[in-house]
Motif scaffolding. Structure first.
Motif, PDB file in Angstrom:
ATOM      1  N   ARG A  40       0.736  -1.270  -0.169  1.00  0.00           N
ATOM      2  CA  ARG A  40      -0.102   0.082   0.013  1.00  0.00           C
ATOM      3  C   ARG A  40       0.854   1.091  -0.081  1.00  0.00           C
ATOM      4  N   LEU A  41       0.324   2.166  -0.722  1.00  0.00           N
ATOM      5  CA  LEU A  41       1.166   3.442  -0.931  1.00  0.00           C
ATOM      6  C   LEU A  41       1.228   4.042   0.354  1.00  0.00           C
ATOM      7  N   PRO A  42       2.319   4.678   0.968  1.00  0.00           N
ATOM      8  CA  PRO A  42       2.217   5.909   1.942  1.00  0.00           C
ATOM      9  C   PRO A  42       1.142   6.977   1.813  1.00  0.00           C
ATOM     10  N   LEU A  43       1.002   7.538   2.954  1.00  0.00           N
ATOM     11  CA  LEU A  43      -0.284   8.547   2.696  1.00  0.00           C
ATOM     12  C   LEU A  43      -0.029   9.493   1.869  1.00  0.00           C
ATOM     13  N   HIS A  44       1.219  10.151   1.836  1.00  0.00           N
ATOM     14  CA  HIS A  44       1.752  11.104   0.951  1.00  0.00           C
ATOM     15  C   HIS A  44       1.416  10.895  -0.511  1.00  0.00           C
TER      16      HIS A  44
ATOM     17  N   VAL B  76       1.224  10.288 -14.020  1.00  0.00           N
ATOM     18  CA  VAL B  76       1.104   8.640 -13.508  1.00  0.00           C
ATOM     19  C   VAL B  76       2.510   8.281 -13.650  1.00  0.00           C
ATOM     20  N   VAL B  77       3.115   8.531 -14.680  1.00  0.00           N
ATOM     21  CA  VAL B  77       4.660   7.760 -15.091  1.00  0.00           C
ATOM     22  C   VAL B  77       5.668   8.620 -13.924  1.00  0.00           C
ATOM     23  N   ARG B  78       5.431   9.755 -13.767  1.00  0.00           N
ATOM     24  CA  ARG B  78       6.216  10.589 -12.649  1.00  0.00           C
ATOM     25  C   ARG B  78       6.109   9.917 -11.265  1.00  0.00           C
ATOM     26  N   LEU B  79       4.762   9.952 -11.023  1.00  0.00           N
ATOM     27  CA  LEU B  79       4.417   9.408  -9.895  1.00  0.00           C
ATOM     28  C   LEU B  79       5.127   7.895  -9.515  1.00  0.00           C
ATOM     29  N   PHE B  80       4.865   7.038 -10.357  1.00  0.00           N
ATOM     30  CA  PHE B  80       5.157   5.700 -10.058  1.00  0.00           C
ATOM     31  C   PHE B  80       6.854   5.591  -9.904  1.00  0.00           C
ATOM     32  N   LEU B  81       7.395   6.440 -10.964  1.00  0.00           N
ATOM     33  CA  LEU B  81       8.805   6.003 -11.028  1.00  0.00           C
ATOM     34  C   LEU B  81       9.439   6.788  -9.562  1.00  0.00           C
ATOM     35  N   THR B  82       8.905   7.962  -9.277  1.00  0.00           N
ATOM     36  CA  THR B  82       9.169   8.774  -8.288  1.00  0.00           C
ATOM     37  C   THR B  82       9.090   7.890  -6.737  1.00  0.00           C
TER      38      THR B  82
ATOM     39  N   ALA C  88       2.266 -14.003  -6.775  1.00  0.00           N
ATOM     40  CA  ALA C  88       3.129 -12.502  -6.852  1.00  0.00           C
ATOM     41  C   ALA C  88       2.655 -11.793  -7.904  1.00  0.00           C
ATOM     42  N   ALA C  89       2.311 -12.410  -9.124  1.00  0.00           N
ATOM     43  CA  ALA C  89       1.966 -11.530 -10.488  1.00  0.00           C
ATOM     44  C   ALA C  89       0.556 -11.002 -10.102  1.00  0.00           C
ATOM     45  N   ASP C  90      -0.326 -11.821  -9.327  1.00  0.00           N
ATOM     46  CA  ASP C  90      -1.644 -11.308  -8.965  1.00  0.00           C
ATOM     47  C   ASP C  90      -1.655 -10.144  -8.039  1.00  0.00           C
ATOM     48  N   ALA C  91      -0.588 -10.195  -6.849  1.00  0.00           N
ATOM     49  CA  ALA C  91      -0.386  -9.272  -6.241  1.00  0.00           C
ATOM     50  C   ALA C  91      -0.231  -7.702  -6.691  1.00  0.00           C
ATOM     51  N   LEU C  92       0.764  -8.105  -7.733  1.00  0.00           N
ATOM     52  CA  LEU C  92       1.147  -6.794  -8.525  1.00  0.00           C
ATOM     53  C   LEU C  92       0.171  -6.262  -9.216  1.00  0.00           C
ATOM     54  N   GLY C  93      -0.591  -6.863  -9.864  1.00  0.00           N
ATOM     55  CA  GLY C  93      -1.853  -6.424 -10.749  1.00  0.00           C
ATOM     56  C   GLY C  93      -2.791  -5.760  -9.942  1.00  0.00           C
ATOM     57  N   GLN C  94      -2.989  -6.176  -8.606  1.00  0.00           N
ATOM     58  CA  GLN C  94      -4.228  -5.937  -7.955  1.00  0.00           C
ATOM     59  C   GLN C  94      -3.556  -4.744  -7.194  1.00  0.00           C
ATOM     60  N   PHE C  95      -2.234  -4.450  -6.781  1.00  0.00           N
ATOM     61  CA  PHE C  95      -1.709  -3.140  -6.240  1.00  0.00           C
ATOM     62  C   PHE C  95      -1.963  -2.096  -7.379  1.00  0.00           C
ATOM     63  N   LEU C  96      -1.593  -2.224  -8.413  1.00  0.00           N
ATOM     64  CA  LEU C  96      -1.520  -1.211  -9.487  1.00  0.00           C
ATOM     65  C   LEU C  96      -3.015  -1.037  -9.859  1.00  0.00           C
ATOM     66  N   ALA C  97      -3.984  -1.865  -9.871  1.00  0.00           N
ATOM     67  CA  ALA C  97      -5.187  -1.405 -10.379  1.00  0.00           C
ATOM     68  C   ALA C  97      -6.017  -1.069  -9.238  1.00  0.00           C
ATOM     69  N   THR C  98      -5.596  -1.305  -7.799  1.00  0.00           N
ATOM     70  CA  THR C  98      -6.262  -0.785  -6.683  1.00  0.00           C
ATOM     71  C   THR C  98      -6.012   0.630  -6.237  1.00  0.00           C
ATOM     72  N   HIS C  99      -4.598   0.766  -6.196  1.00  0.00           N
ATOM     73  CA  HIS C  99      -3.834   1.954  -5.677  1.00  0.00           C
ATOM     74  C   HIS C  99      -3.498   2.857  -6.667  1.00  0.00           C
TER      75      HIS C  99
ATOM     76  N   VAL D  69      -2.142  10.607  -5.696  1.00  0.00           N
ATOM     77  CA  VAL D  69      -3.249   9.860  -6.633  1.00  0.00           C
ATOM     78  C   VAL D  69      -4.555  10.404  -6.484  1.00  0.00           C
ATOM     79  N   SER D  70      -5.002  10.948  -5.343  1.00  0.00           N
ATOM     80  CA  SER D  70      -6.254  11.376  -5.431  1.00  0.00           C
ATOM     81  C   SER D  70      -6.103  12.879  -6.109  1.00  0.00           C
ATOM     82  N   ALA D  71      -5.189  13.487  -5.976  1.00  0.00           N
ATOM     83  CA  ALA D  71      -4.884  14.849  -6.670  1.00  0.00           C
ATOM     84  C   ALA D  71      -4.988  14.591  -8.070  1.00  0.00           C
ATOM     85  N   LEU D  72      -4.272  13.455  -8.504  1.00  0.00           N
ATOM     86  CA  LEU D  72      -4.394  13.342 -10.112  1.00  0.00           C
ATOM     87  C   LEU D  72      -6.109  13.144 -10.674  1.00  0.00           C
TER      88      LEU D  72
END
Length: 217
Positions: free
Chosen positions: A82-86, A106-112, A136-147, A91-94
């Motif tokens: 899960r992403l840290p609060l900041h 999105v790319v800038r946020l993800f790489l940063t 693990a693959a499912d968890a990665l997809g879930q992370f990107l999709a959900t958060h 993401v909410s601001a996007l």
């Protein structure tokens, strides 16, 4: 006959021998202790080699308490991602930004985010496991999709949102695998803004562009 006025202490109930089950349910310090242990184990090994029992042992709780808080190893792994609060706030601001600029953001946020140890450590461990572990693959997809991607696609109200999320998630995962896991030299050396300029338009198309029509028989 015993003296009814005796002040001798009453023996306390005998404690059950064994590892403590942790603090009472709802105690956030216990939950955080489990998460810290899980992050360390996933970072040192892989998704498949990490066990609930080992995580519980280092967190000094009963394995059943790990299941109580998180449900399963996959859900626990997802919780470590899960992403840290900041970053969640960003993401909410996007969602409130111009959708035509969303890809670059999105790319800038993800790489940063990879500069944040709390994000990089579990994500690196998970990505190393993607090639050999379906969970693990499912968890990665879930992370990107959900958060990250899911909320943005939902806010844009474009067609075929699940396909859009999958396309963007696959591209971003490939980018960080080349840059941070495989260490492909040009990607590893590239400045973040260079990658934003190259990849941002592609992610933008996945998120909001017109997708090819679905072929009909």
């Amino acid at each position: 006959m015993s003296d009814p006025h005796s002040t001798a202490p009453v023996p306390s109930p005998r404690r059950r021998v064994g590892r403590p089950a942790g603090r009472r349910a709802g105690d956030t310090t216990t939950r955080d202790r489990i998460l810290d242990s899980a992050r360390q184990h996933f970072a040192r090994g892989s998704y498949s080699s990490t066990t609930i029992r080992a995580i519980a042992a280092d967190a000094d709780v009963n394995p059943a308490l790990v299941i109580h808080y998180f449900g399963s190893k996959r859900d626990l792994f997802g919780a470590t991602l899960r992403l840290p609060l900041h970053l969640r706030d960003q993401v909410s601001a996007l969602i409130r930004t111009d959708p035509d600029d969303m890809g670059e953001h999105v790319v800038r946020l993800f790489l940063t985010a990879w500069r944040d140890q709390n994000v990089r450590t579990p994500l690196s461990a998970m990505i190393r496991s993607v090639f050999s572990d379906e969970g693990a693959a499912d968890a990665l997809g879930q992370f990107l999709a959900t958060h990250l991607l899911g909320p943005l696609v939902a806010a844009s109200r474009r067609d075929r949102p699940e396909l859009r999320v999958s396309l963007a998630a696959s591209h971003l995962a490939g980018l960080v695998i080349g840059r941070h896991i495989l260490g492909v030299a040009p990607l590893a050396r590239a400045d973040i803004e260079q990658l934003v300029a190259c990849v941002g338009p592609v992610i933008q198309h996945y998120l909001t562009g017109r997708l090819p029509a679905v072929p009909t028989e």
